[in-house]
Write an enzyme that holds these catalytic residues in place. Structure first.
Site, short mmCIF file in Angstrom:
data_model
loop_
_atom_site.label_atom_id
_atom_site.label_comp_id
_atom_site.label_asym_id
_atom_site.label_seq_id
_atom_site.Cartn_x
_atom_site.Cartn_y
_atom_site.Cartn_z
CG ASP A 288 -6.68 -2.93 -3.70
OD1 ASP A 288 -7.54 -2.01 -3.63
OD2 ASP A 288 -5.66 -3.03 -3.47
CG HIS B 90 -5.24 -2.43 -0.25
ND1 HIS B 90 -4.57 -2.14 -1.22
CD2 HIS B 90 -5.18 -1.45 0.63
CE1 HIS B 90 -3.69 -1.42 -0.87
NE2 HIS B 90 -3.90 -1.03 0.70
CB SER C 43 -1.13 -0.08 1.10
OG SER C 43 -2.04 0.79 1.11
#
Ligand SMILES: *[C@@H]1O[C@H](CO)[C@@H](O)[C@H](O)[C@H]1NC(C)=O
Ligand SMILES: *[C@@H]1O[C@H](CO)[C@@H](O)[C@H](O)[C@H]1NC(C)=O
Ligand SMILES: *[C@@H]1O[C@H](CO)[C@@H](O)[C@H](O)[C@H]1NC(C)=O
Length: 473
Positions: free
Chosen positions: A421, A453, A258
């Site tokens: 995602d 994610h 991320s």
């Protein structure tokens, strides 16, 4: 960026990832063992937003409620401690974790009398469990249907135990300090630029690996923009990488999740190519928001409690707006259509070109300054100059735009979904494609259909892919 509920999955995901690498203290156990002879690269993990612990110590001039502690003798866990997030207590928590932005210096600090530090730089514990008591994570874990239930993720982790045992994994969690909120006093009070050539400044309390000698080839990091208050972190990261590579006799693999990818890209962009050739084997990018994410627009506009009813979105908004990194991750004009409406209200439409007006209309003028401070950090998306493996989830409904009623901005919006995602929009995640052909080392993209994610961290395909990167010659 990852929401409150995501913390569950994040902890679980990282835990399992670590199970794969660390459980059973493999480094010692495997020394001299038969299956562990082949050289394995050291790994540095750079977690995402909300992805590591923060600790705080208080000696405040005042508190917002009589139940709040004004003074503590020791550091306590500020993130994650679910007990601090219950009604009323959350007011104390917000008042401790918020940042104060100085519009003159374009820097931020904790409120008076709040000292925040990031535990565990170069270690993994502060990432394995966000809550050191391990209690809440355990609960959340079982609710998440993972580890203890013998579900799929647990099964993916176990075989990896054996194959990955000799890995030395380190995390560089100090980066997360500014990713969403906390700031260590040691770091934010240091105004001195890094000295070039000589030893970088070391503040006595900064968590760091033990005395890494600066090798003759280690380049000085150039000074960074005033908005970037992470220079000591980057220096510590550089030294840790050099030390790990020298100890292991080979280059290091960076694995970021991320927002950690944005930090890693920034870091690599500052390093000379010779340094990268020597010390970096590969950069594995997981769920990277290269061009920002639409979800941050909601966070700054009306707050995002991620559907936890006891937390009011508007209340948490006050804290979320102080996290400069949220503004860093607003969608970028280089990857969003200029005429695409991202926020619609009865009175106005806002696209990527209208942020200044948006910040003004939501009564958050400082946000525009924060955006301008942070936007240039990686907006050019310059190639990192190392072997890249860019993995991203797709096919999960992902907030793409918001529609507000006339109560804008103090109301929950209707959400329009697109591909991604669940957090990162697909058009942002795939921007690593720009690097293919623009740098010597290879750039590989891998789409992971159906991967959310955070859950992607435990997905068998993801883990198997990472193994191929680690074990390739
Ligand atoms: C911002 O920083 C400047 C320079 O250090 C200082 O003089 C000023 O008081 C600060 N502003 C606030 C609101 O703290
Ligand atoms: C906003 O855009 C929509 C179409 O996307 C349009 O129908 C609407 O009239 C616009 N509103 C304003 C205030 O411009
Ligand atoms: C893991 O990811 C792959 C590739 O996207 C997907 O096909 C598979 O269904 C995922 N596995 C689980 C258990 O979600």
């Amino acid at each position: 960026m990852a929401g409150w509920h995501r913390v569950t999955a994040l902890s679980l995901g990282l835990l399992l990832l670590f199970c794969a690498w660390c459980s059973g203290r493999p480094a010692e156990k495997c020394l001299g063992g038969e299956t562990c002879r082949s050289p394995r690269p050291p790994v540095v993990l750079i977690p995402g937003d909300l992805g590591n612990q923060l600790e705080a110590k208080l000696d405040k001039p005042s508190v917002v409620h009589y139940i709040c502690y004004r003074k503590t003798d020791t550091f306590f866990t500020l993130w994650l401690n679910l007990e601090l997030l219950i009604p009323v207590a959350i007011d104390c928590w917000i008042d401790n974790i918020r940042l104060i932005y100085n519009t003159t210096t374009h820097t931020s600090s904790s409120p008076p009398g709040v000292f925040v530090r990031v535990p565990g730089f170069g270690k993994t514990y502060s990432l394995e469990y966000l809550d050191p008591s391990k209690r809440s994570v355990g609960e959340w874990t079982s609710r998440g249907g993972g580890q203890s239930g013998g579900g799929q993720p647990g099964e993916t982790a176990r075989p990896a135990d054996r194959t990955l045992c000799p890995l030395q994994a380190c995390i560089s969690s100090a980066s997360c300090r500014r990713w969403w909120s906390g700031a260590t006093p040691e770091m934010t009070t240091s105004e001195e630029p890094p000295t070039t050539g000589g030893k970088p400044p070391v503040s006595p309390h900064t968590p760091r690996p033990a005395a890494p000698p600066a090798g003759p080839s280690s380049p000085p990091l150039p000074s960074v923009s005033p908005a970037d208050e992470n220079k000591e972190y980057f220096l510590a990261l550089q030294q840790m990488i050099e030390e790990m590579a020298e100890k292991a006799g080979g280059p290091v693999v960076l694995i970021a999740h991320s927002m950690g990818n944005m930090y890693t890209l920034y870091f690599l962009n500052q390093q000379p190519q010779a340094w990268k050739d020597k010390y970096i084997k590969a950069f594995v990018c997981l769920g990277a928001p290269w061009a920002g994410v639409a979800k941050t627009l909601r966070v700054v506009t009306s707050g995002d409690n991620n559907r936890i009813p006891v937390i009011s979105s508007l209340k948490i908004r006050s804290q979320q707006r102080t996290a400069i990194s949220t503004n860093w991750l607003l969608p970028y004009a280089h990857s969003w259509p200029k005429d695409q409406v991202l926020i619609q209200t009865p009175k106005a439409n806002y696209t990527v070109q209208d942020y200044e007006r948006l910040y003004s209309d939501i009564g958050f003028q400082d946000g525009w300054l924060m955006r301008q401070d942070t936007e240039p950090l990686v907006s050019e998306l310059r190639p990192p100059g190392v072997e890249v493996h860019c993995l991203y989830g797709s096919g999960v409904p992902t907030a793409a735009a918001y529609s507000y009623s006339d109560k804008f901005p103090d109301v929950e919006p209707a959400v329009l979904y697109g591909n991604g995602d669940g957090t990162v929009n697909l058009q942002s995640a795939v921007q690593c494609k720009r690097w293919a052909g623009r740098q010597r080392p290879p750039v590989t993209l891998k789409e992971l259909p159906g991967n959310e994610h955070v859950n992607m961290l435990t997905n068998f395909t993801t883990v198997a892919y990472i193994k191929t990167v680690l074990f390739s010659p």
